[in-house]
Scaffold this motif. Structure first.
Motif, PDB file in Angstrom:
ATOM      1  N   VAL A  12      27.388  45.858  26.959  1.00 35.44           N
ATOM      2  CA  VAL A  12      29.094  46.596  27.468  1.00 35.44           C
ATOM      3  C   VAL A  12      28.118  46.716  28.836  1.00 35.44           C
ATOM      4  CG1 VAL A  12      30.094  48.926  27.810  1.00 35.44           C
ATOM      5  CG2 VAL A  12      29.978  47.286  25.946  1.00 35.44           C
ATOM      6  N   VAL A  13      28.752  47.176  30.340  1.00 32.73           N
ATOM      7  CA  VAL A  13      28.238  48.062  31.004  1.00 32.73           C
ATOM      8  C   VAL A  13      29.360  49.204  32.171  1.00 32.73           C
ATOM      9  CG1 VAL A  13      27.127  47.776  33.341  1.00 32.73           C
ATOM     10  CG2 VAL A  13      26.023  45.842  31.720  1.00 32.73           C
ATOM     11  N   GLU A  14      28.820  50.132  31.955  1.00 29.60           N
ATOM     12  CA  GLU A  14      30.065  51.215  32.220  1.00 29.60           C
ATOM     13  C   GLU A  14      29.314  52.136  33.268  1.00 29.60           C
ATOM     14  OE1 GLU A  14      32.494  53.341  29.639  1.00 29.60           O
ATOM     15  OE2 GLU A  14      30.659  52.574  27.829  1.00 29.60           O
ATOM     16  N   ARG A  15      29.971  52.067  34.619  1.00 25.02           N
ATOM     17  CA  ARG A  15      29.776  53.042  35.348  1.00 25.02           C
ATOM     18  C   ARG A  15      31.062  54.074  36.191  1.00 25.02           C
ATOM     19  NH1 ARG A  15      25.613  49.611  38.288  1.00 25.02           N
ATOM     20  NH2 ARG A  15      24.029  48.887  36.454  1.00 25.02           N
ATOM     21  N   GLU A  16      30.557  54.910  36.828  1.00 17.16           N
ATOM     22  CA  GLU A  16      32.006  55.862  37.570  1.00 17.16           C
ATOM     23  C   GLU A  16      31.298  55.113  38.957  1.00 17.16           C
ATOM     24  OE1 GLU A  16      33.567  58.447  36.739  1.00 17.16           O
ATOM     25  OE2 GLU A  16      33.051  57.857  34.657  1.00 17.16           O
ATOM     26  N   THR A  72      42.960  46.115  34.260  1.00 20.85           N
ATOM     27  CA  THR A  72      43.217  45.187  32.793  1.00 20.85           C
ATOM     28  C   THR A  72      42.635  43.868  33.410  1.00 20.85           C
ATOM     29  OG1 THR A  72      43.489  46.596  31.236  1.00 20.85           O
ATOM     30  CG2 THR A  72      41.886  45.021  30.350  1.00 20.85           C
ATOM     31  N   TRP A  88      37.166  43.889  32.156  1.00 24.23           N
ATOM     32  CA  TRP A  88      36.937  45.123  32.528  1.00 24.23           C
ATOM     33  C   TRP A  88      38.262  46.098  32.794  1.00 24.23           C
ATOM     34  CZ3 TRP A  88      32.932  44.667  35.756  1.00 24.23           C
ATOM     35  CH2 TRP A  88      31.916  42.658  36.587  1.00 24.23           C
ATOM     36  N   THR A  89      37.891  46.671  32.746  1.00 21.43           N
ATOM     37  CA  THR A  89      39.215  47.647  32.200  1.00 21.43           C
ATOM     38  C   THR A  89      38.288  48.949  33.386  1.00 21.43           C
ATOM     39  OG1 THR A  89      38.785  47.429  30.265  1.00 21.43           O
ATOM     40  CG2 THR A  89      39.776  49.281  30.506  1.00 21.43           C
ATOM     41  N   THR A  91      39.307  53.325  35.479  1.00 19.75           N
ATOM     42  CA  THR A  91      40.200  54.085  34.422  1.00 19.75           C
ATOM     43  C   THR A  91      40.166  54.311  36.322  1.00 19.75           C
ATOM     44  OG1 THR A  91      39.145  53.627  32.437  1.00 19.75           O
ATOM     45  CG2 THR A  91      40.937  55.344  32.847  1.00 19.75           C
ATOM     46  N   HIS A  98      36.459  54.681  36.489  1.00 20.68           N
ATOM     47  CA  HIS A  98      35.099  54.462  35.802  1.00 20.68           C
ATOM     48  C   HIS A  98      35.768  52.794  35.454  1.00 20.68           C
ATOM     49  CE1 HIS A  98      33.169  55.597  31.843  1.00 20.68           C
ATOM     50  NE2 HIS A  98      33.650  54.132  31.689  1.00 20.68           N
ATOM     51  N   ARG A 100      34.594  49.597  33.745  1.00 17.83           N
ATOM     52  CA  ARG A 100      33.726  49.100  31.979  1.00 17.83           C
ATOM     53  C   ARG A 100      33.571  47.538  31.693  1.00 17.83           C
ATOM     54  NH1 ARG A 100      34.529  48.091  26.763  1.00 17.83           N
ATOM     55  NH2 ARG A 100      33.395  49.571  25.029  1.00 17.83           N
ATOM     56  N   GLU A 102      33.060  44.507  29.070  1.00 16.27           N
ATOM     57  CA  GLU A 102      32.520  43.864  27.925  1.00 16.27           C
ATOM     58  C   GLU A 102      32.398  42.392  28.357  1.00 16.27           C
ATOM     59  OE1 GLU A 102      33.006  45.764  23.285  1.00 16.27           O
ATOM     60  OE2 GLU A 102      34.953  45.490  24.143  1.00 16.27           O
TER      61      GLU A 102
END
Length: 136
Positions: A12-16, A72, A88-89, A91, A98, A100, A102
């Protein structure tokens, strides 16, 4: 806790990211932009569309699973014995998005692929942010 044959790992990689969802969506779905941060592809944002990513090391066979514009995107990612799914998500968050990513489906015996993906997606995200920072 016993390990079952179905137990898998995910990356999982998440970034703002300080850009609107629409702009990030374009970078995730337009082949000429995808090529700038990920790989060459014949991607189309249509469910069931089969496509591939092509890099110097080989190619990835994919099929689109979910397309919800600006929200998505999900597709299968099969390469070198790995059967996985990338989702890819997007938001809305503050003044940006945001984002995300996964990737699920790494078997416990696929440590090399798993570690490679953990490293690779960090690099891809950095490249994606550079593409997004360019004026339209």
């Amino acid at each position: 806790m016993s390990e079952t044959a179905t137990e898998t790992l995910s990356v999982v990689v998440e970034r703002e990211i300080p850009f609107p969802q629409e702009k990030i969506w374009r970078a995730l779905t337009q082949p000429h932009l995808i090529e700038e941060w990920l790989m060459k592809s014949d991607f189309m944002p249509q469910v069931d569309h089969r496509f591939s990513f092509r890099g110097e090391w080989g190619s990835v066979d994919c099929q689109v699973l979910v397309v919800e514009p600006n929200k998505t995107l999900s597709y299968t990612w099969a390469a070198l014995g790995l059967e996985s799914v990338v989702t890819w998500t997007l938001t809305a968050a503050g003044k940006g998005t945001h984002l995300r990513m996964e990737q699920i489906g790494f078997r416990p015996d696929q440590q090399q692929a798993y570690q490679g993906a953990k490293y690779g997606w960090q690099k891809f995200f950095a490249a994606l942010e550079q593409v997004l920072a360019k004026p339209d």
